[in-house]
Scaffold this active site. Structure first.
Site, short mmCIF file in Angstrom:
data_model
loop_
_atom_site.label_atom_id
_atom_site.label_comp_id
_atom_site.label_asym_id
_atom_site.label_seq_id
_atom_site.Cartn_x
_atom_site.Cartn_y
_atom_site.Cartn_z
N CYS A 178 17.15 5.52 20.68
CA CYS A 178 17.54 6.94 20.77
C CYS A 178 18.95 7.19 20.25
CB CYS A 178 17.44 7.40 22.23
SG CYS A 178 15.76 7.28 22.90
N ASP A 212 -2.26 7.43 14.68
CA ASP A 212 -2.27 6.01 15.02
C ASP A 212 -1.37 5.80 16.23
OD1 ASP A 212 0.32 6.19 14.06
OD2 ASP A 212 0.17 4.42 12.77
N LEU A 244 -8.10 -13.15 9.77
CA LEU A 244 -7.68 -11.83 10.26
C LEU A 244 -8.38 -11.43 11.55
CD1 LEU A 244 -7.28 -9.37 7.23
CD2 LEU A 244 -5.60 -9.90 8.99
N GLY A 245 -9.55 -12.04 11.81
CA GLY A 245 -10.29 -11.72 13.03
C GLY A 245 -11.02 -10.38 12.94
N TRP A 282 0.82 -1.21 0.00
CA TRP A 282 0.00 0.00 0.00
C TRP A 282 0.86 1.27 0.00
CZ3 TRP A 282 -0.26 -3.98 3.54
CH2 TRP A 282 0.44 -3.79 4.74
N GLU A 310 -5.63 0.20 5.67
CA GLU A 310 -5.87 0.84 6.96
C GLU A 310 -6.91 0.06 7.78
OE1 GLU A 310 -4.24 3.00 8.48
OE2 GLU A 310 -2.97 3.74 6.86
N TYR A 315 -9.48 8.61 12.42
CA TYR A 315 -8.15 8.22 11.99
C TYR A 315 -8.15 7.73 10.54
CZ TYR A 315 -4.19 5.38 10.93
OH TYR A 315 -3.12 4.85 10.26
#
Length: 341
Positions: free
Chosen positions: A195, A136, A78-79, A22, A35, A118
């Site tokens: 970091c 997200d 996928l549930g 995607w 999404e 979203y």
């Protein structure tokens, strides 16, 4: 001086993910499908399902013309199957009301089933390059650490949306959104953020205060998941076919295929045999049990196997035993069949 957003985009061009399907094709349809699939599901899990789904339904028109069983079968594994049902409902509305073209308007997208704040922003931001910033989990985590916000994310959702809006790009929205998402998934990760290689740590308040490993703050979960109990029955006829049926249209795994099973109860002593099994009075053999984890509870299932003549059930539905793993059975039912046979 190079801005925060410029640094992220520069990093993404050099080190970000560019091979996700995607991302290679940012068409509105593929962004929308991805999404929805990525809600509560990891990227690595989604990729093969995404390819399978797009191959089956390559456009809005093909999806809108499908029936629910076809869509659920393509989604199987996928549930959270309400996502698939909402995709189908939305596709039909897009075909009817928008000429099979996904709207580029936030307000119009918000009228469609399964699309919230979203997802609407992700579609118009990534696919249409509109100046928005969706939030997200990755973006929320970056913002919390960037501003050293010492509160759980669940309690500051609105604040994070407002902060996200300060990073909106008028010209490079698509690239910036994906830069944020990728940075959160590969550098500013949930545990042990990297970091030492971070390109923006000089702007990060958490890094300055040495809070990066403590934030975002978590809300402590209390207790274990509830357990529900059932018994499942895998019945095979003389043609090596497995008896299946559809679940009720509401509730867990709504309208999905299943093998016969008892009502799910929280007290094992309250189990009562499924009406069909009681009528058949078929000799059954206990084959074992499984525990399957749903989001809010675990399901403990005792599994029974039996043979049955096909003519005993004149209007029943059957699937070939050799094809059960590729059928529309949800994952928990496939696991039950696997134990039984």
């Amino acid at each position: 001086m190079e801005s925060f957003s410029d640094k992220l985009i520069k990093w993404h061009k050099k080190s970000g993910r560019k091979n996700l399907p995607w991302q290679i094709d940012k068409s509105p349809y593929k962004v929308w499908i991805s999404e929805i699939m990525l809600q509560q599901t990891q990227v690595t899990t989604v990729i093969p399902y995404f390819h399978k789904f797009i191959k089956k339904f390559p456009s809005i028109s093909e999806l809108a013309n499908a029936n629910e069983d076809e869509v659920l079968a393509a989604w199987s594994g996928l549930g959270y199957y309400s996502r698939a049902r909402n995709l189908l409902k939305a596709a039909k509305l897009i075909k009817k009301n928008f000429g099979s073209k996904i709207p580029n308007s936030y307000d119009e997208l918000m009228t469609l089933p399964g699309i919230g704040d979203y997802t609407a922003k992700a579609i118009i931001g990534i696919a249409y390059n509109s100046p928005v910033m969706p939030t997200d989990a990755n973006i929320e985590r970056i913002l919390v650490r960037l501003f050293a916000i010492e509160k759980p994310i669940i309690k500051i959702k609105d604040k994070l949306k407002n902060l996200a809006n300060t990073f909106v790009s008028k010209n490079s929205s698509s690239n910036l959104i994906q830069s944020f998402m990728d940075y959160g998934s590969s550098v500013c990760v949930p545990r042990n953020p990297k970091c030492n290689i971070c390109k923006i740590n000089n702007l990060c308040q958490s890094h300055k205060k040495n809070l990066q490993s403590l934030l975002p703050l978590k809300i402590k979960k209390t207790g274990k998941k509830n357990i529900k109990y059932t018994r499942a029955y895998v019945l095979i006829n003389e043609q090596d076919e497995i008896l299946v049926r559809n679940r009720p249209s509401k509730g867990m795994l709504a309208s999905m295929l299943e093998v016969p099973n008892d009502n799910w109860v929280e007290n094992k002593k309250l189990l009562s045999h499924d009406e069909l099994i009681s009528k058949l009075k078929t000799k059954l053999k206990h084959k074992g049990s499984i525990e399957y984890s749903f989001s809010h509870f675990n399901l403990e299932t005792d599994i029974y196997f039996g043979n049955i003549k096909k003519n005993k059930l004149s209007q029943a539905n059957w699937i070939k035993k050799t094809h059960y793993s590729k059928s529309g059975l949800p994952t928990v039912m496939k696991k039950i069949v696997e134990v039984a046979i």
